[in-house]
Design an enzyme around this catalytic site. Structure first.
Site, PDB file in Angstrom:
ATOM      1  N   ASP A 114      83.137  28.358  40.595  1.00  0.00           N
ATOM      2  CA  ASP A 114      84.139  28.820  39.662  1.00  0.00           C
ATOM      3  C   ASP A 114      83.536  28.833  38.261  1.00  0.00           C
ATOM      4  O   ASP A 114      82.534  29.482  38.047  1.00  0.00           O
ATOM      5  CB  ASP A 114      85.372  27.934  39.775  1.00  0.00           C
ATOM      6  CG  ASP A 114      86.613  28.596  39.221  1.00  0.00           C
ATOM      7  OD1 ASP A 114      87.484  27.847  38.741  1.00  0.00           O
ATOM      8  OD2 ASP A 114      86.717  29.815  39.270  1.00  0.00           O
ATOM      9  N   HIS A 153      81.921  32.284  37.112  1.00  0.00           N
ATOM     10  CA  HIS A 153      82.818  32.754  36.052  1.00  0.00           C
ATOM     11  C   HIS A 153      82.300  32.487  34.656  1.00  0.00           C
ATOM     12  O   HIS A 153      82.917  32.888  33.691  1.00  0.00           O
ATOM     13  CB  HIS A 153      84.201  32.115  36.198  1.00  0.00           C
ATOM     14  CG  HIS A 153      84.955  32.615  37.377  1.00  0.00           C
ATOM     15  ND1 HIS A 153      86.017  31.942  37.903  1.00  0.00           N
ATOM     16  CD2 HIS A 153      84.801  33.720  38.144  1.00  0.00           C
ATOM     17  CE1 HIS A 153      86.489  32.599  38.945  1.00  0.00           C
ATOM     18  NE2 HIS A 153      85.766  33.675  39.121  1.00  0.00           N
TER      19      HIS A 153
END
Length: 106
Positions: free
Chosen positions: A1, A24
């Site tokens: 993430d 991300h």
């Protein structure tokens, strides 16, 4: 993430000479979600490389937010490769449509 997530109360964070990806990227927020949240002060990023990422640096201001407590943010020598959004300033962040207002951040 998220490669690095910068939450409330973060002070004097230094990230230097790192390579990351996929993922991300660097995320700061949700700024202004709470009226008395601790400020983020002194975030310093230098000589970082992001490869195959969705975002490089993403700053998220919550919909209807209070004045976002962040200062002294410094980004220098950031290299991006194969990236959708090198810099994102999201002034209407509302995760999963759970916001009680549609009012823009202040």
């Amino acid at each position: 993430d998220d490669f690095v997530s910068i939450g409330d109360g973060t002070k004097n964070l230094q990230v230097q000479n790192v390579e990351c990806g996929p993922g991300h990227g660097i995320s700061m927020g949700s700024l202004g979600r709470y009226q008395n949240e601790a400020p983020r002060v002194g975030v310093y990023m230098k000589n970082c490389t992001f490869t195959n990422m969705q975002n490089g640096v993403r700053i998220k201001l919550r919909l209807g937010s209070y004045i976002p407590p962040a200062s002294k943010l410094h980004f220098e020598g950031i290299t991006v490769n194969n990236m959708m959004n090198p810099v994102v300033l999201d002034q209407a962040y509302c995760p999963y449509n759970h916001c009680t207002t549609k009012e823009a951040s202040k």
